[in-house]
Design an enzyme around this catalytic site. Sequence first.
Site, PDB file in Angstrom:
ATOM      1  N   ASP A   1     -17.794 -43.966 -14.930  1.00 52.83           N
ATOM      2  CA  ASP A   1     -18.551 -43.192 -13.884  1.00 52.83           C
ATOM      3  C   ASP A   1     -20.086 -43.418 -14.189  1.00 52.83           C
ATOM      4  OD1 ASP A   1     -19.250 -42.230 -11.555  1.00 52.83           O
ATOM      5  OD2 ASP A   1     -17.671 -40.682 -11.619  1.00 52.83           O
ATOM      6  N   TYR A   2     -20.909 -43.063 -13.322  1.00 55.96           N
ATOM      7  CA  TYR A   2     -22.404 -43.252 -13.473  1.00 55.96           C
ATOM      8  C   TYR A   2     -22.865 -42.272 -14.741  1.00 55.96           C
ATOM      9  CZ  TYR A   2     -26.992 -43.689 -11.641  1.00 55.96           C
ATOM     10  OH  TYR A   2     -28.414 -43.887 -11.629  1.00 55.96           O
TER      11      TYR A   2
END
Length: 775
Positions: free
Chosen positions: A295-296
């Site tokens: 994820d980010y």
Amino acid sequence: MKKLIVLAALALSPVFSAQEMVDKPVQSYQTAQYQAKKKAFVDNLLSKMTLDEKIGQLNLPTSGDFTTGMAQSSDIGKKVEQGLVGGLFNIKGADKIKAVQKVAVEKSRLKIPMIFGMDVIHGYETTFPIPLGLAASWDMNLVQQSAKVAAREAASDGINWTFSPMVDISREPRWGRVSEGSGEDPFLGSEISKNMVYGYQGKDLANGTNILACVKHFALYGAGESGRDYNTVDMSHVRMFNEYFPPYKAAVDAGVASVMASFNEVDGVPATGNRWLQTEVLRNQWKFKGFVVTDYTGINEMVDHGMGDLQQVSALALKAGVDMDMVGEGFLTTLKKSLSEGKVTQAEIDMAAKRILEAKYDLGLFDNPYKHGDAKLAAKEVYNLENRNIARNVAAQSMVLMKNENQVLPLKKSGTVAVIGPLVNNSMNMAGTWSVATKHAVSVNLMQGLQANYGKEVKFLSAKGANIDYDAKLEEIYAAHGKKTDRDSRSKEELLKEAVDVANKADVIVLAIGESAEMSGESSSRSEITIPQSQVDLLNELKKTGKPIAMILFTGRPLALTNVKDTPDAILNAWFPGSEAGNAMADVLFGKVNPSGKLPMTFPRSLGQIPIYYNAKNTGRPLDQKLTDKCEYQRFRSNYMDECNTPLYAFGYGLSYTKFNYSDISISNASPKGDQTIQASVTITNTGNYDGAEVAQLYIRDMVGSITRPVKELKGFQKIFLKKGESRKVTFDITPENLKFYNGDLKYDWESGEFDIMIGTSSDNVKRSKITWTK
């Protein structure tokens, strides 16, 4: 505007049982011949790549937005030319994407194409209801259709990878991201999970209209403590495998191309660096063949978790089984050093690069890197009338009728209707959270939909009545990502007076209250999940007029509605319906569509009940059922002194404008043995005055197990359409597969014994029968 809003009439879509799965593609790229050809191509390409180029394939930066002329001159453009970027995300537009791809395939040494990802969560420019709302349709055809439309639109505009579906099971409505998932149940969540994958990826990833799906967030993200986003998760493996893992596995079994790691820790190790999770479970047990993306900045965030510096956590992630680093550039800046120091191996880097290249091969990008994205095609494909009609239908089918006293709904096509509420004229909030590509300004709001569809027959008057919240600072927080709440500077007394004056001129009030779009979603946890007091005061003031009130609920989560449920005559939960919100709400309010949605998540009576979910386990001191039904307290039993044990609205609950009667259950064989298949049947009769759809739900309870078992578990559902007066026999096939669970040794099996078979209209309203099944 009228030309934009008025759409063709829509019929109720066909509905099928979850067991009659709609379109299960057998991907052409799964054949042995195809796999051999792909392996030869990718192995040959890998042999030509430098270490830097291999690591570059693992790098997924965000581009921001730039003009096509900046594609080569920007910092990102230079890295693309050097072969240091494997893909980009959140760049929008066919021409922009083509310009960057041109740099990759014409300027870089090996001319390796890139993949382009975007958060296409519940539609592209044509936006469908938020995923929790979509789940409320209990209609797998519509679920799959919404993903197909989203894929077709996104692909035509250059996107070939979506970070969807989000399948995190959650029993925690304080967590804002329940809006992005399918609710609390592993069976329903699994059905939706695989159908979203089928819709996005289709039968052939290389045909230019399908895109890579990415199931997220692996794993357990929805179980964060206290409902606070990104928070700690800790649970037993038995619970993981039985209750939280199934939707992820369903996506893997459906052939999902990629998996996104979650932010939370699992067994004390962040999921992004958790080898047991990403390799032992995902790859070794479930045989996942695709690639894993963080994820980010998920790798970088392991530093704050206390797992080491950027070099350490980057090595940890690679060795765990992560293949692509979103935004953080930990792989890009540290893996070369880690390799030289023996902290990672060349084989680990090669394997990660290979998986990224294989995904690009499956998309057909090596044959035609420009197959996704054509401005002329996008102009025809994106946000067209056909797609908007589909979105309108899906939105209408997702709405849940929670109350309807004195048949206030459907509204009469005559007289005067007062349409009141803070979002009545607000288009920016109709799509809800995670609507990255939505055309918000032209999304159809409630007032527009009512006027366009029934303005010639009904006189509509409108008033705001209240702001979203009395607290201006808090409302500013709610108005994130440009979704303005249009706060009114008038005093609450002025707003209320205007609303009451309008209501007094009307025959009936349609009151739209609840959350604004970004009151749920990522980083939108709420400690109080009630309707803000400003709107409660509006409801109470309008009640004094004596006019019938039909309340439309905007929400991205289950809310505690105990303080408002008795005030309106009707409650229609519209969630956030998407691009065609106003049209869909008009269809349901006036009876063009009979609501058939069912809750995919329990609505609590109060905050103190959380977590509350239908498939809980019994205790050694359960409250007597009669006392439970009466909401009476009993000392030394598992209950509250000041609150009921039961929810306000149960999982699977949803009313209709008509009524459905269920017969007793008929069982084909009450004493089955071995691998037999038995049938459990009911006859459902539409005894009301309207045609309508009903979701028949099958629940099973394993009465005695080697480990404690839930009081009931959803094991099947069928959505059927019945004309008024019509009856139909609904039959569920039950096999030992429906009885299996992960036991204390994590072996997936079933056990002989007595089972309670339940079929009904919701989890708390069922007919029952018992069987005894022996191996």
